[in-house]
Write an enzyme that holds these catalytic residues in place. Structure first.
Site, PDB file in Angstrom:
ATOM      1  N   ASP A 102       0.772  -5.357  15.658  1.00  0.00           N
ATOM      2  CA  ASP A 102       1.415  -4.722  16.875  1.00  0.00           C
ATOM      3  C   ASP A 102       1.698  -3.215  16.436  1.00  0.00           C
ATOM      4  OD1 ASP A 102       2.928  -4.690  19.480  1.00  0.00           O
ATOM      5  OD2 ASP A 102       4.826  -4.655  18.226  1.00  0.00           O
ATOM      6  N   CYS A 161      -0.949 -30.151  24.289  1.00  0.00           N
ATOM      7  CA  CYS A 161      -1.325 -31.292  24.034  1.00  0.00           C
ATOM      8  C   CYS A 161      -1.919 -31.718  22.412  1.00  0.00           C
ATOM      9  CB  CYS A 161      -2.307 -31.939  25.067  1.00  0.00           C
ATOM     10  SG  CYS A 161      -1.644 -31.877  26.610  1.00  0.00           S
ATOM     11  N   CYS A 167     -11.348   4.144  17.070  1.00  0.00           N
ATOM     12  CA  CYS A 167     -10.042   3.973  17.128  1.00  0.00           C
ATOM     13  C   CYS A 167     -10.027   2.570  16.491  1.00  0.00           C
ATOM     14  CB  CYS A 167      -9.319   4.294  18.210  1.00  0.00           C
ATOM     15  SG  CYS A 167      -9.078   3.083  19.512  1.00  0.00           S
ATOM     16  N   ARG A 180       4.427  -6.202  -6.889  1.00  0.00           N
ATOM     17  CA  ARG A 180       3.401  -5.217  -6.517  1.00  0.00           C
ATOM     18  C   ARG A 180       4.076  -3.824  -6.017  1.00  0.00           C
ATOM     19  NH1 ARG A 180       4.096  -8.932  -2.849  1.00  0.00           N
ATOM     20  NH2 ARG A 180       4.152  -8.303  -0.602  1.00  0.00           N
ATOM     21  N   ILE A 234       0.890  -1.160  -0.120  1.00  0.00           N
ATOM     22  CA  ILE A 234       0.235  -0.132  -0.166  1.00  0.00           C
ATOM     23  C   ILE A 234       0.659   1.248   0.005  1.00  0.00           C
ATOM     24  CG2 ILE A 234      -1.856   1.249   1.191  1.00  0.00           C
ATOM     25  CD1 ILE A 234      -2.793  -1.182   2.535  1.00  0.00           C
TER      26      ILE A 234
END
Lengths: 599, 565
Positions: free
Chosen positions: A123, A176, A161, A62, A31
């Site tokens: 993050d 497990c 937000c 791209r 982007i």
């Protein structure tokens, strides 16, 4: 000027305004490249680009500001160089750095008129979201997954937000399931990638595993620890000729035989069938390990064996060379590292055949193990274009006309838009209060903050916790830090700490304090609030929406449920959500509480 | 330091650099799609400011489209530099097509590009368009007749054509596909791909369900809570029929049936319910439908090429014919054979999976033998690969047939294809029900007005190098657009108030177009270039479903709408 004719005629006064603006773009990937081009050709005056990544071959389909000769160079720097050529009057600043670095502080964010997020991980998105809220600067958030794309306008007090809506829960598996009772290909892939590979060539995960034992799995967990230890022993034979055989017999024979002997476990499941090394080795003797180049069709057991042995050979010889420089080298999984990928693919498939699970092609395993998100030029072009259109609304102050925009694969409409939602009053991020705190680094301790400022001055009760980057540095049970200086706790200028009110009755919203180091006169307290701080109470029905903390912790509840069920994961196919999906990290969590993020 | 190892092990060859470069897109359209893209040749007939066409090519060059050719008569002027990323200062005064071609090729050394400096009219007259895979025609062409001629040639050649406007904040993309454009690999969303045959179970499935659930009531809590929902629904369907004269009506009984199933879930446990029953209730609505032959497939079966396949027919039509034979025999499609994830014990799930897989294999073999018989009858010597037949069978329910239509270049002269006046009035006046905003259809009408005004300006000053500049200089330009727009509305022949409001709205759009220069905004052209390239890729790879057939974008509202004209 003729070159700006249609721009200035269409945008009117905004076009003159754009030249005066300072823009921050975080991320110069898919982007980002499109966005930078659009910003340059829309006439924005000054653009800062931050990206810590370097250019990879798989970006070139791209990220059109980059060429083959730029591979391994800084994305931010090359993007600036390429884009500058096209509009000599624009000023572009490149920062090859992590946006979470301390010097990109709130004051720095405040120098911009608008911020664009063009990121690929949760993050960093959350971080920029928080910084923009604290700096009170508008943020245009965006993301893509394959054909889907999404653009969101975020402004403190005016819209939701990034964290107002819970983000999709990360995929997680009980320990497990991974180690004892896999039932799907992904379980075996996680096993190969996050257990076997690190045990042999990396740092054992076991050391960090916080397993709170309970009656149900205490025996099994103990056994699993023993197994891991035994594997570590085999690691001592790393340079022996029969190393691959030793590993093979350990994980595909001995461990399986042990599992099979636990009768309870196989009452309602098909028991696993151990593999016989010598028999398979004999059958695979003539197989060219080059079969690993065939990545579209799943390999047979013997082909998997050949690739398993050969990838271990390759990894061992790398390990040997690395040992020249380090005492204990580490080889970690990287989807673009052919040796580790071959190892994981072969090991996962061998385990799948033990448990009668469908095997996968290397191409598929690469996607599953590497969390690969499909990405194409077209979606990026559309998404970046929509970002700029939303920025125009924001810069004109027309928040009522700004939209949340979605690109979808369906051709009924192609683009869907909805008006901005108001902030979620229970959001623990934008519902926060925030302010600054002055500390004298030579004198200030955490105790000064907690006792003098929080309790005395602001009137907090004893039930509070103080967090720094999601680690608790103080709560009523952790008093050790009170006597420590801020500097000893790693807190310095631009660190942000969060105060959470844990009182049962009428608690306050979270308070974020941005630290400012200053030498304060001896007669003054070493910790001072320079501004008047008011922390409102949480809205009453605050338990409806879960904040990001409870989001990640969700695994606890789900894991519990899964454990009671036999083994098949019944996780529903989550609905597509473009920007959230790009962040999925594989998370292995132990249903009894411990969790390890594996990516 | 450890001694260097004596012999360096052979380096194993990983995937090729090309595969690595295209990895992220191969995950969307696979090696077949990539192959189709790489062997295609795209023709761009450029005009106007020319940005939207070049931005489209950018998005096609990056993923590795084989070849492109730009036809553009323009010479680069100062204004181009401000909107076109694929031009630089030194391009001034040079052929625009040549400069764009050169800079586009820098993006991907694997792509070939050509440029021709001619007018579109000239080029079309003297060239063989059959060598191109797909044509992109950018408005305003300057002559509505030339645009119509391109459309006619593409139609006759059965070649896909895309017609584009990008003016100010508005853009429009129309797709002219051949009259019959089938797509096998439509990539349906996973939840819609499940055909489980619960209402028409084959005998093995029914028998298996019966044995597995015979003692359901007596099951331990653990076992009861792990019966896969497919078996639960089959079990309770039989029970239901026992008490309902052997009948289950999809239309009338679903609600009561779900309650009936729900009432058997055990609730006296720690969870207060059973997950597998919850899943059964959720799945019941979708799973309890009679398998039907979708309309797209039905219309495929009626196509002449399906009914009378020839020796030279595409593989596609032979497979459709073979499936048609299968349907005639069974009144069902071949079973896709995939089973969704569900709460169950591994062994039960695996058993269920293999039951479905076996049935699917059996159906595919039958279709394959139909194909082989047909190949034999038609004397074809190269057999259709098994994988192609199998993929078709698994996708059969989602095969899509698009009936392409000719472009509408000038509705005033040629009308709106076979759309009725009522439909056009509806398109024009219907508010967007989501946003409450006016329809986007008036944008399209205004763009037709724009084309017509440009054509009129061009006919007066045909020697002008830059039509747009000439047009904006012409004082009567808006009047030309207005006259055209009023004529279009006049033909709609209605006195409704809504229509009058729409006319005013359309004229406002025309004013906005006039205000923009009229010219291209880079950002809008870039966004539109993304949309167009996406459709081009769908058409070339014959994967996913392309827009059928007219997409209008409004950059002021960030909204788009699709019309079938």
């Amino acid at each position: 000027m003729a070159r700006e004719r249609s721009m200035s005629q269409s945008l009117g006064s905004l076009s003159r305004q754009l030249k005066q603006l300072r823009v921050l773009m975080v991320g110069a990937g898919g982007i980002g490249c499109e966005l930078l081009k659009n910003l340059v050709l829309s006439g924005f005056g000054e653009i800062h680009v931050v990206d810590l990544d370097t250019i990879d071959l798989s970006n070139l389909n791209r990220q059109f500001l980059f060429r083959h000769e730029h591979i391994k160079k800084s994305k931010a720097v090359v993007a600036k160089e390429t884009a500058s050529k096209f509009n000599p009057s624009v000023k572009i600043e490149a920062h090859h750095a992590n946006i979470k670095d301390g010097h990109f502080n709130v004051a720095w964010f405040k120098t911009f008129n608008i911020v664009f997020n063009a990121l690929d991980n949760l993050d960093a998105r959350r971080h920029v979201n928080r910084m923009c809220l604290m700096a009170d600067i508008p943020l245009i958030e965006s993301g893509t997954t394959g054909f889907d794309g999404q653009v969101q306008v975020i402004r403190k007090g005016k819209s939701e937000c990034y964290d107002c809506q819970p983000k999709p829960v990360q995929k997680s598996f009980p320990i497990c399931t991974i180690r004892s009772t896999p039932s799907q290909p992904i379980h075996c892939i996680v096993w190969a990638k996050s257990y076997l590979l690190p045990e042999i060539f990396g740092v054992s995960e076991e050391a960090d595993m916080d397993i709170s034992e309970n009656d149900d799995n205490i025996e099994e967990i103990k056994k699993l620890k023993e197994e891991a230890l035994a594997l570590k022993k085999i690691r001592e034979s790393l340079f022996k000729d029969n190393f691959a055989k030793l590993i093979f017999e350990k994980v595909f024979k001995q461990d399986i035989d042990r599992l099979r002997s636990i009768e309870d476990m196989w009452k309602s499941r098909k028991p696993p069938e151990a593999l016989d090394h010598d028999e398979i080795a004999q059958a695979s003797a003539g197989i060219d390990p080059g079969v690993s180049r065939q990545d579209q069709t799943p390999w047979s057991v013997t082909q998997n064996h050949a690739v398993f042995v050969d990838s271990i050979r390759r990894l061992v010889s790398r390990y040997k060379i690395m040992q020249g420089g380090h005492t204990s080298p580490v080889i970690t999984f990287d989807k673009d590292d052919e040796d580790t990928l071959d190892f994981v693919a072969a090991a996962a498939n061998l385990r799948s055949s033990v448990f009668d699970i469908e095997t996968k092609s290397k191409f598929e395993i690469k996607q599953m193990a590497g969390n690969i998100i499909p990405a194409i030029a077209t979606t990026n072009a559309m998404t970046a274009g929509l970002c700029v259109l939303q920025a125009f609304k924001v810069l004109k102050g027309e928040y009522h006309k700004a939209k949340m925009v979605f690109l979808e694969r369906s051709t009924a409409r192609v683009i869907n838009a909805e008006p901005l939602h108001p902030p979620n009053p229970s959001c623990v991020v934008c519902g926060n209060a925030s302010s600054n705190v002055l500390i004298d680094p030579t004198r200030a301790t955490l105790g000064h903050l907690v006792e003098d400022v929080l309790k005395q001055e602001l009137g907090y009760s004893d039930d509070i916790s103080v967090l720094h980057e999601s680690a608790i540095i103080y709560d009523p049970d952790i008093e050790d830090n009170l006597s420590k200086k801020f500097t000893d706790l790693g807190l310095k200028s631009d660190s942000v700490i969060t105060i959470i009110d844990d009182a049962d009755e009428d608690p306050r919203v979270n308070l974020s304090l941005s630290i400012n180091e200053q030498t304060l006169p001896e007669d003054k307290q070493p910790v001072i609030l320079p501004d008047k701080v008011e922390v409102p109470r949480k809205p009453k029905q605050a338990n409806g929406i879960k904040g990001p903390d409870s989001l990640n912790g969700n695994g606890e509840q789900q894991g519990e449920k899964r454990k009671r069920s036999a083994s098949i994961s019944t996780e529903p196919h989550s609905k597509k959500q473009a920007s959230g999906k790009t962040d999925d990290a594989l998370l292995v969590d132990d249903s009894a509480g411990g969790a390890i993020v594996l990516d | 330091m450890a001694p260097p190892i004596a012999t360096t092990p052979p380096v194993l060859q990983g995937p090729s650099a090309k595969e690595k470069k295209y990895d992220r897109q191969l995950r969307l359209w696979g090696a077949n799609g990539q192959q189709a893209l790489e062997s295609s040749h795209i023709l761009l007939l450029n005009s106007g400011a020319g940005v939207v066409g070049v931005e489209t090519l950018k998005n096609l060059v990056l993923p590795g489209t084989g070849t492109f050719t730009i036809v553009d008569e323009a010479v680069v002027c100062e204004e181009d530099l401000g909107v076109n990323f694929f031009l630089e200062q030194s391009s001034l005064g040079k052929s625009r097509g040549e400069e764009c071609c050169r800079l586009l090729l820098e993006l991907n050394p694997e792509v070939k590009g050509f440029h021709i400096q001619k007018t579109i009219a000239d080029f079309v007259k003297r060239s063989d368009l059959s060598q191109y895979t797909l044509i992109i025609l950018v408005a305003p062409v300057g002559s509505l007749d030339v645009a119509s001629e391109v459309s006619q040639i593409a139609w006759d050649l059965r070649q896909p054509l895309i017609y584009v406007h990008s003016v100010g904040f508005y853009s429009h993309t129309s797709v002219q596909l051949p009259p019959s454009f089938p797509i096998v690999d439509t990539h349906p969303d996973p939840p819609s791909t499940q055909d489980l045959r619960l209402l028409q179970p084959w005998s093995e499935l029914l028998a298996y369900a019966k044995t597995q659930t015979a003692d359901l009531e007596a099951f331990s809590d653990h076992d009861h809570g792990h019966v896969p929902w497919i078996l639960l629904l089959l079990h309770y369907l039989e029970k239901w029929k026992e008490s309902h004269n052997g009948e289950f009506s999809v239309r009338d009984d679903k609600k009561a049936f779900r309650e009936f199933v729900g009432s058997h879930a055990r609730t006296d446990n720690a969870e207060g319910g059973e997950e597998n029953y919850d899943e059964a209730l959720t799945a019941a609505n979708r799973a309890l439908t009679l398998p039907t032959i979708p309309s797209d497939l039905k219309s495929l079966l009626l196509e002449e090429e399906c009914q009378i396949p020839r020796n030279s027919s595409a593989n596609f039509w032979l497979i459709v014919n073979a499936i048609s034979t299968f349907i005639k025999k069974h009144s069902l499609l071949p079973l896709p054979g995939t089973v969704p994830d569900m709460k169950s014990q591994s062994k039960d799930y695996i058993a269920l999976q293999s039951l479905y897989r076996q049935k699917s294999q059996q159906d595919i073999s039958e279709v394959t033998s139909n194909v082989r018989a047909l190949e034999h009858a038609l004397n074809r010597h190269i057999p259709i690969p098994d994988a192609e037949i199998s993929a078709f069978c698994k996708n059969a329910a989602f095969v899509k047939l698009i009936h392409g239509r000719k472009l509408i270049i000038n509705p005033l002269k040629h009308g709106w294809n076979d759309n009725s006046i009522t439909t056009i009035i509806e398109h024009t006046t219907t508010m967007n029900f989501v946003s409450g905003k006016p329809s986007l259809f008036p944008i399209l009408i205004a763009l037709y007005g724009f084309d017509s005004a440009i054509a009129a300006a061009a006919s007066v000053r045909p020697e002008s190098n830059n039509l747009l500049a000439a047009a904006s200089a012409s004082p009567g330009f808006f009047t030309l657009m207005e006259t055209y727009i009023r004529d279009v509305f006049g033909k709609l022949d209605s006195t409704s108030e809504d229509l009058d409001e729409a006319l005013q709205h359309t004229l406002n759009i025309a004013r906005e177009i006039q205000r923009s220069g009229p010219g291209e905004l880079h950002n809008i052209s870039s966004l539109t270039g993304g949309m167009i390239a996406q459709e081009v890729i769908k058409i070339i790879t014959k994967q996913y479903v392309p827009v059928d057939n007219c997409l209008v974008f409004d950059g002021i509202e960030s909204a788009s709408a699709v019309y079938r004209l």
